[in-house]
Design a protein around this motif. Sequence first.
Motif, PDB file in Angstrom:
ATOM      1  N   GLN A 204      34.548  45.229  33.016  1.00  0.00           N
ATOM      2  CA  GLN A 204      35.875  45.370  33.046  1.00  0.00           C
ATOM      3  C   GLN A 204      35.864  45.946  34.526  1.00  0.00           C
ATOM      4  N   THR A 205      35.657  46.811  35.356  1.00  0.00           N
ATOM      5  CA  THR A 205      35.000  46.822  36.569  1.00  0.00           C
ATOM      6  C   THR A 205      34.313  44.866  37.534  1.00  0.00           C
ATOM      7  N   ILE A 206      33.940  44.410  36.952  1.00  0.00           N
ATOM      8  CA  ILE A 206      33.009  43.475  37.675  1.00  0.00           C
ATOM      9  C   ILE A 206      34.223  42.163  37.488  1.00  0.00           C
ATOM     10  N   GLN A 207      34.966  42.636  36.243  1.00  0.00           N
ATOM     11  CA  GLN A 207      36.121  40.994  36.198  1.00  0.00           C
ATOM     12  C   GLN A 207      37.182  41.370  37.202  1.00  0.00           C
ATOM     13  N   GLU A 208      37.757  42.940  37.770  1.00  0.00           N
ATOM     14  CA  GLU A 208      38.701  42.826  38.299  1.00  0.00           C
ATOM     15  C   GLU A 208      38.693  42.603  40.021  1.00  0.00           C
ATOM     16  N   VAL A 209      37.555  43.635  40.392  1.00  0.00           N
ATOM     17  CA  VAL A 209      36.913  43.781  41.607  1.00  0.00           C
ATOM     18  C   VAL A 209      36.683  42.360  42.705  1.00  0.00           C
ATOM     19  N   ALA A 210      36.681  41.389  41.597  1.00  0.00           N
ATOM     20  CA  ALA A 210      35.838  39.492  41.810  1.00  0.00           C
ATOM     21  C   ALA A 210      37.250  39.653  42.283  1.00  0.00           C
ATOM     22  N   LYS A 211      38.659  39.831  41.452  1.00  0.00           N
ATOM     23  CA  LYS A 211      39.645  38.917  41.605  1.00  0.00           C
ATOM     24  C   LYS A 211      40.278  39.005  43.238  1.00  0.00           C
ATOM     25  N   THR A 212      39.505  40.060  44.030  1.00  0.00           N
ATOM     26  CA  THR A 212      40.356  40.632  45.360  1.00  0.00           C
ATOM     27  C   THR A 212      39.467  40.521  46.534  1.00  0.00           C
ATOM     28  N   CYS A 213      37.705  40.839  46.040  1.00  0.00           N
ATOM     29  CA  CYS A 213      37.126  41.512  47.129  1.00  0.00           C
ATOM     30  C   CYS A 213      36.883  40.508  48.000  1.00  0.00           C
ATOM     31  N   GLY A 214      35.939  40.513  49.503  1.00  0.00           N
ATOM     32  CA  GLY A 214      35.772  39.709  49.782  1.00  0.00           C
ATOM     33  C   GLY A 214      33.870  38.857  49.356  1.00  0.00           C
ATOM     34  N   SER A 215      33.422  40.328  48.878  1.00  0.00           N
ATOM     35  CA  SER A 215      31.969  39.783  48.284  1.00  0.00           C
ATOM     36  C   SER A 215      31.772  40.501  47.018  1.00  0.00           C
ATOM     37  N   LEU A 216      31.147  40.218  46.735  1.00  0.00           N
ATOM     38  CA  LEU A 216      30.648  41.540  44.840  1.00  0.00           C
ATOM     39  C   LEU A 216      28.860  41.070  44.864  1.00  0.00           C
ATOM     40  N   THR A 217      28.601  41.893  44.958  1.00  0.00           N
ATOM     41  CA  THR A 217      27.351  42.107  44.574  1.00  0.00           C
ATOM     42  C   THR A 217      27.315  43.045  43.874  1.00  0.00           C
ATOM     43  N   VAL A 343      29.101  46.592  22.696  1.00  0.00           N
ATOM     44  CA  VAL A 343      29.325  44.491  23.139  1.00  0.00           C
ATOM     45  C   VAL A 343      30.066  45.281  23.932  1.00  0.00           C
ATOM     46  N   PRO A 344      30.163  44.676  25.577  1.00  0.00           N
ATOM     47  CA  PRO A 344      31.145  45.336  25.945  1.00  0.00           C
ATOM     48  C   PRO A 344      32.275  43.155  26.024  1.00  0.00           C
ATOM     49  N   LEU A 345      33.727  43.789  26.109  1.00  0.00           N
ATOM     50  CA  LEU A 345      34.140  42.686  25.487  1.00  0.00           C
ATOM     51  C   LEU A 345      34.964  42.248  26.972  1.00  0.00           C
ATOM     52  N   GLU A 346      34.929  41.186  27.439  1.00  0.00           N
ATOM     53  CA  GLU A 346      35.510  40.328  28.405  1.00  0.00           C
ATOM     54  C   GLU A 346      35.791  39.513  28.494  1.00  0.00           C
ATOM     55  N   THR A 347      36.941  39.151  30.057  1.00  0.00           N
ATOM     56  CA  THR A 347      38.204  38.021  30.443  1.00  0.00           C
ATOM     57  C   THR A 347      37.463  37.797  31.669  1.00  0.00           C
ATOM     58  N   LYS A 348      36.688  36.355  30.736  1.00  0.00           N
ATOM     59  CA  LYS A 348      36.033  35.474  32.487  1.00  0.00           C
ATOM     60  C   LYS A 348      34.878  36.001  32.732  1.00  0.00           C
ATOM     61  N   TYR A 349      34.709  37.080  32.671  1.00  0.00           N
ATOM     62  CA  TYR A 349      32.871  37.770  33.347  1.00  0.00           C
ATOM     63  C   TYR A 349      32.163  37.060  33.697  1.00  0.00           C
ATOM     64  N   TYR A 350      31.544  36.374  32.569  1.00  0.00           N
ATOM     65  CA  TYR A 350      30.750  34.960  33.549  1.00  0.00           C
ATOM     66  C   TYR A 350      31.311  34.102  33.934  1.00  0.00           C
ATOM     67  N   GLU A 351      32.078  33.991  34.032  1.00  0.00           N
ATOM     68  CA  GLU A 351      32.944  32.902  35.234  1.00  0.00           C
ATOM     69  C   GLU A 351      33.127  33.581  36.805  1.00  0.00           C
TER      70      GLU A 351
END
Length: 548
Positions: A204-217, A343-351
């Motif tokens: 859940q965190t990753i798919q949200e942070v990815a929207k605005t961060c400079g880079s995500l590892t 099972v984590p449920l996701e919204t565009k996590y893999y993308e």
Amino acid sequence: MAASPSATTSADTLAGPVPRYDAIVIGAGISGLYQLHRLRRLGLTVRVFETGTGVGGTWYWNRYPGARFDSESYSYGYSFSKELLEEWDWTEHFSPQPETERYLNHVADKFDLRRDIQFGARVVAATWQEAPREWDIELADGSHHRARFLITAIGPLSAPQMPRLAGIDSFKGPSFHTARWPKEPVDFTGKRVAVIGTGATGVQTIQEVAKTCGSLTIFQRTPNWCAPLHNGKIDAAEMRAIKDGYPAMFAHCRETFSCFLHTTDPRATFEVSDAEREAFYEKLYGERGFGIWVGNFRDMLTDPKANAAISDFVARKIRQRVKDQTVAEKLIPRNHGFGTRRVPLETKYYEVYNQPNVTLVDIKETPIEAITATGLRTSAADFAFDMIVYATGFDAITGSFDRIDIRGVDGQRLKDTWTGGPQTYLGVQVEDFPNMMMLMGPHTALGNIPRSIEYNVDWVTGLIGHMRDHGLTRVEATAEGVATWTEHVRKVGAGLLSNEVNSWFTGINSNIDGKQTRVIARYSGSAPEYRATCDAVAAGGYRELMLG
Ligand code: NA7
């Protein structure tokens, strides 16, 4: 059974009499709030101690970006008050944390619960006093409080666990555990962010942070099988229809295996043709919520071949959604099958992994060696970050108990009683710990948690009401009752693939000494069966318990 605040005993201190209540509840989350409400209606004096500064428990603490329900909002709310059901509108099928926190604040206000809750009050010890038949509760501020009944409403996932990593305190930038997220907004814009952990929270965190961060590892040790959430807004007409359908919906939740809206499919995986099976998987993958997990073929979690079939389906989806096939392969779990862990449920996590500013680091290949002042170091490289997010989970199920020094008859420590795994009666009581009742304790049916909570609270309230009506002041599980229930929980869980896999379901936590051996930590039978057993005990006058 009303408290007598003026009475003094040897427990009273120079500072004044120790406050006394009929019941002390630890925690003001979903279970603590409802328990307070029920006991107050019974005429008891109740005090709730809550570490946080507000109500909500899980939904107070877990304010990390992207935190939301994975159960349908309307199936997750309280069902006990028609008025509450009628007046509350959910705005999304899977409510985000701020809305859920608002909901629980609304409940606290509506039922005037706050006046019996002490916030900022962390319970550090609970000690049974045999002669007066009461529990002595000590708070972190050194104050003592006493009550005939101690009710733990401390949650199965509420003791956050940091990883064991060298140099963890040396990082100079901001770093947060997801379950201790600050109340002030955290701005990721342009920031170099690290996320450690890829469980339901990390996803859940990753798919949200990815929207605005400079880079995500992303530092992944074990990939999990994720499935689409398919969230959506609820408009006024839909909410009206949901409200009209509440009685039927809650009745349905009472019948399903784990209280979700989804029902296990009665067919076995290989009873249908390959084409039918594929179409069914496809349908589930396209539907909202946990259907693909708890509404799948009936043998999915017991037959390894059936489990391999759905795992293969989801693996194909991951390969389709992730462009770089090397990354896709890293995201496909190898050490456990679909649904055998949460099972984590996701919204565009893999993308997210298709974004040029996102990097996946497999820390099984290149382990993290240390957190440094400027980031972290793996066996392969040094990384610089502005922010580190620890999505490393919880000391689950027994952790919140272990963090309180709970002592029963003759000073027996609960933590010692549970060395080698929890032992309980119905997940509610423990031998040698009289008058202590656990809500959502080990060995209860978790599933759609608020549904289980309401049942659990009602049962505990029934027991306390029975004691009051019969002038009884002490209740304790018998050794035989505990042994029988614990064995039953083990038997029911045998053959379930999820009990053969390392996860918080099986009590494993790599960051804690003594939690490397699998135990049967939760009841994995059906919720209707669990309730039938508990109902029979109540109907029989609680003869299986030692009452006096
Ligand atoms: P989880 O599901 O326990 O996930 C924790 C994640 O953190 C998981 O990916 C772990 O990897 C990882 N982890 C833990 N310790 C470390 C260390 N030391 N190094 C690297 N990675 C680590 O917790 P969540 O908060 O996501 O979810 C818990 C439940 O809350 C969830 O199931 C929902 O019901 C709500 P691992 O898998 O152990 O290799």
